[in-house]
Design a protein around this motif. Structure first.
Motif, PDB file in Angstrom:
ATOM      1  N   LYS A 107      10.497 -14.343  -9.479  1.00  0.00           N
ATOM      2  CA  LYS A 107      10.330 -13.294  -9.504  1.00  0.00           C
ATOM      3  C   LYS A 107       9.441 -12.780  -8.224  1.00  0.00           C
ATOM      4  N   VAL A 108       9.501 -11.489  -7.734  1.00  0.00           N
ATOM      5  CA  VAL A 108       9.264 -11.041  -6.426  1.00  0.00           C
ATOM      6  C   VAL A 108       8.977  -9.446  -6.724  1.00  0.00           C
ATOM      7  N   THR A 109       7.252  -9.217  -7.475  1.00  0.00           N
ATOM      8  CA  THR A 109       7.252  -8.163  -7.580  1.00  0.00           C
ATOM      9  C   THR A 109       6.090  -7.291  -7.020  1.00  0.00           C
ATOM     10  N   GLU A 110       5.903  -6.046  -6.744  1.00  0.00           N
ATOM     11  CA  GLU A 110       5.028  -5.834  -5.066  1.00  0.00           C
ATOM     12  C   GLU A 110       4.039  -4.756  -5.934  1.00  0.00           C
ATOM     13  N   LEU A 111       3.144  -4.780  -5.778  1.00  0.00           N
ATOM     14  CA  LEU A 111       1.746  -4.524  -6.013  1.00  0.00           C
ATOM     15  C   LEU A 111       0.892  -3.022  -5.189  1.00  0.00           C
ATOM     16  N   VAL A 112       1.535  -2.300  -4.724  1.00  0.00           N
ATOM     17  CA  VAL A 112       2.178  -0.943  -4.200  1.00  0.00           C
ATOM     18  C   VAL A 112      -0.051  -0.270  -4.335  1.00  0.00           C
TER      19      VAL A 112
ATOM     20  N   SER B 126       1.410  -1.399   0.243  1.00  0.00           N
ATOM     21  CA  SER B 126       0.235   0.555  -0.202  1.00  0.00           C
ATOM     22  C   SER B 126       0.686   1.358   0.231  1.00  0.00           C
ATOM     23  N   GLY B 127       0.489   2.469  -0.509  1.00  0.00           N
ATOM     24  CA  GLY B 127       0.988   3.338  -0.704  1.00  0.00           C
ATOM     25  C   GLY B 127       1.196   4.264   0.965  1.00  0.00           C
ATOM     26  N   LEU B 128       0.073   3.127   2.046  1.00  0.00           N
ATOM     27  CA  LEU B 128       0.698   3.678   3.320  1.00  0.00           C
ATOM     28  C   LEU B 128       1.719   2.550   3.876  1.00  0.00           C
ATOM     29  N   ALA B 129       2.205   2.444   3.075  1.00  0.00           N
ATOM     30  CA  ALA B 129       3.691   1.446   3.983  1.00  0.00           C
ATOM     31  C   ALA B 129       4.190   2.599   3.504  1.00  0.00           C
ATOM     32  N   PHE B 130       4.779   3.288   3.138  1.00  0.00           N
ATOM     33  CA  PHE B 130       5.483   4.906   2.735  1.00  0.00           C
ATOM     34  C   PHE B 130       5.731   5.947   4.186  1.00  0.00           C
ATOM     35  N   THR B 131       3.900   6.076   4.012  1.00  0.00           N
ATOM     36  CA  THR B 131       3.334   7.071   4.252  1.00  0.00           C
ATOM     37  C   THR B 131       2.125   6.554   5.731  1.00  0.00           C
ATOM     38  N   PRO B 132       2.099   6.802   6.958  1.00  0.00           N
ATOM     39  CA  PRO B 132       1.553   6.723   7.518  1.00  0.00           C
ATOM     40  C   PRO B 132      -0.012   7.850   7.757  1.00  0.00           C
ATOM     41  N   LEU B 133      -0.998   6.457   7.942  1.00  0.00           N
ATOM     42  CA  LEU B 133      -2.637   7.730   8.036  1.00  0.00           C
ATOM     43  C   LEU B 133      -2.548   6.991   9.739  1.00  0.00           C
TER      44      LEU B 133
ATOM     45  N   GLU C 113       0.258   6.164 -11.053  1.00  0.00           N
ATOM     46  CA  GLU C 113       0.781   7.471 -10.553  1.00  0.00           C
ATOM     47  C   GLU C 113       0.041   8.211  -9.626  1.00  0.00           C
ATOM     48  N   ARG C 114      -0.936   7.499  -9.467  1.00  0.00           N
ATOM     49  CA  ARG C 114      -1.595   8.537  -7.813  1.00  0.00           C
ATOM     50  C   ARG C 114      -0.956   8.059  -6.523  1.00  0.00           C
ATOM     51  N   VAL C 115      -0.115   6.502  -6.441  1.00  0.00           N
ATOM     52  CA  VAL C 115       0.098   6.272  -5.150  1.00  0.00           C
ATOM     53  C   VAL C 115       2.135   6.943  -5.281  1.00  0.00           C
ATOM     54  N   LYS C 116       2.274   7.406  -6.088  1.00  0.00           N
ATOM     55  CA  LYS C 116       3.274   8.331  -6.595  1.00  0.00           C
ATOM     56  C   LYS C 116       3.727   9.150  -4.830  1.00  0.00           C
ATOM     57  N   PHE C 117       3.076  10.120  -4.943  1.00  0.00           N
ATOM     58  CA  PHE C 117       2.833  11.041  -3.975  1.00  0.00           C
ATOM     59  C   PHE C 117       3.526  10.374  -3.140  1.00  0.00           C
ATOM     60  N   LEU C 118       2.452   9.074  -2.080  1.00  0.00           N
ATOM     61  CA  LEU C 118       2.699   8.458  -0.969  1.00  0.00           C
ATOM     62  C   LEU C 118       3.963   7.918  -0.627  1.00  0.00           C
ATOM     63  N   ARG C 119       4.280   6.949  -1.913  1.00  0.00           N
ATOM     64  CA  ARG C 119       5.848   6.171  -2.071  1.00  0.00           C
ATOM     65  C   ARG C 119       7.065   7.153  -2.108  1.00  0.00           C
ATOM     66  N   TYR C 120       7.262   8.663  -2.731  1.00  0.00           N
ATOM     67  CA  TYR C 120       8.444   9.753  -2.556  1.00  0.00           C
ATOM     68  C   TYR C 120       8.506  10.563  -2.259  1.00  0.00           C
ATOM     69  N   GLY C 121       7.370  10.479  -1.100  1.00  0.00           N
ATOM     70  CA  GLY C 121       7.626  11.298   0.191  1.00  0.00           C
ATOM     71  C   GLY C 121       8.737  12.117   0.848  1.00  0.00           C
ATOM     72  N   GLU C 122       9.383  11.006   1.482  1.00  0.00           N
ATOM     73  CA  GLU C 122      10.728  10.808   1.984  1.00  0.00           C
ATOM     74  C   GLU C 122      11.851  11.317   0.929  1.00  0.00           C
ATOM     75  N   ALA C 123      11.543  10.725  -0.569  1.00  0.00           N
ATOM     76  CA  ALA C 123      12.717  10.873  -1.010  1.00  0.00           C
ATOM     77  C   ALA C 123      12.808  11.924  -1.947  1.00  0.00           C
ATOM     78  N   ARG C 124      11.645  12.590  -2.362  1.00  0.00           N
ATOM     79  CA  ARG C 124      11.154  13.777  -2.402  1.00  0.00           C
ATOM     80  C   ARG C 124      11.467  14.700  -1.129  1.00  0.00           C
TER      81      ARG C 124
END
Length: 254
Positions: A176-181, A139-146, A225-236
Motif C-alpha cells: 500500500k502507498v499512504t501519503e502523510l500530509v 506537506s500542505g505546501l504541495a498544494f498551496t505555495p509558501l 483537519e488543519r491541513v485541509k485549508f491548504l489541501r483543498y483550496g483549488e477544489a473549493r
C-alpha cells in the motif's frame, strides 16, 4: 496500514514529527527502527527510549541508503512499513542563482531523491510480504505555495504525484502507498518554527494522526483537519485567497 503489529523503519526520525510519530507507534505495539545521520542522536534516542531500535542512514548518500536497508532487512526481516520522513526546508530568494541554487539542489536531493532511493531499497522485499506500506511524507505546501520556500514546495508536490502514481503501479501487489500530509507543525524544520503560534502543536498533530491511522487504515492520505485549508483550496474554488492568506500571515508555514 494497521495501527499495531508492524515493524516500521522511519529514516529522518531523530527529531520533530518523525521522532514523535516513532514513539507513538512504539507505544501502540509496533517494532520501530529510527534512522538518522547523527550517531550521537541515535545513541541518545536508544538510551532514552528503550525498545526503539536505531540505524545510521544518510538519505543523500546512495551507498548509505543501500547499507542501511540491508542492515534493517537482515536484522528485522519482518519490516513491513517504510516512512520516508527525512526532509529539509530552506528559505530561498530566486532573484539570483547564487542565493538559491545550492539550497535547491540540496532540497531536491534530500526530499525527492532520498525517498526514491529508500523506496527502491525496500520495494522488492515488501512485495514478498502479505501486507506492507510505503508512507511518503509531503506537506500542505504541495498544494498551496509558501512564497519563501519554492524548492520545498516543489519537492513536496513531486512526492505527492509520485505517491499517487506508485499507488497505481503497486495496486497488483501487497504494498500500500499512504501519503502523510502535515500542515504547519511546531518543529525546528525552520529556525524558530517550534515557537510559531500559528503552527499546530506537535503533540496534537501526532495524536490526530494516530487516530486517523487507527480509524482509516486504508486511507490514501493522512490529513489532519488543519491541513485541509491548504489541501483543498483549488477544489473549493478559493485557491487565490488561500495563497494570499498563508503568504500574509505565516512566514514560516509548512
Amino acid at each position: 496500514m494497521d495501527i499495531t503489529g508492524n515493524t516500521i523503519f522511519i529514516p529522518g526520525a531523530t527529531s520533530g514529527i518523525g521522532l514523535a510519530l516513532a514513539l507513538a507507534l512504539r507505544e501502540r505495539g509496533n517494532t520501530v527502527i529510527v534512522g538518522g545521520r547523527r550517531t550521537e542522536l541515535l545513541e541518545r534516542i536508544a538510551a532514552e527510549h528503550p525498545g526503539v531500535e536505531t540505524v545510521r542512514v544518510d538519505t543523500t548518500d546512495p551507498d548509505s541508503v543501500q547499507t542501511a536497508a540491508k542492515d534493517v532487512i537482515s536484522r528485522f526481516p519482518a519490516v513491513n512499513v517504510l516512512v520516508t520522513m527525512a526532509g529539509v526546508m530552506r528559505v530561498e530568494d530566486w532573484h539570483r542563482p547564487e542565493t538559491f541554487l545550492e539550497s535547491a539542489e540540496n532540497i531536491v536531493t534530500t526530499n525527492v531523491l532520498g525517498p526514491i532511493r529508500l523506496i527502491a531499497a525496500f520495494v522488492e522485499h515488501f512485495q514478498t510480504l502479505p501486507d506492507a506500506t510505503i508512507m511518503t511524507v509531503t506537506s500542505g505546501l504541495a498544494f498551496t505555495p509558501l512564497k519563501i520556500t519554492p524548492s520545498y514546495n516543489a519537492s513536496k508536490a513531486a512526492m505527492h504525484m509520485l505517491s499517487e502514481t506508485l499507488r497505481l503501479q503497486l495496486a497488483d501487489t501487497s504494498v500500500k502507498v499512504t501519503e502523510l500530509v502535515p500542515p504547519a507543525v511546531q518543529t525546528d524544520l525552520l529556525p524558530g518554527h517550534a515557537e510559531n503560534e500559528q503552527a499546530m502543536p506537535l503533540d496534537e498533530y501526532v495524536t490526530e494522526v494516530m487516530g486517523l491511522i487507527e480509524t482509516q487504515p486504508d486511507a490514501r492520505e493522512i490529513q489532519v483537519e488543519r491541513v485541509k485549508f491548504l489541501r483543498y483550496g483549488e477544489a473549493r474554488g478559493d485557491y487565490d485567497q488561500v495563497v494570499a492568506i498563508i503568504n500574509e500571515t505565516d512566514p514560516h508555514g509548512r
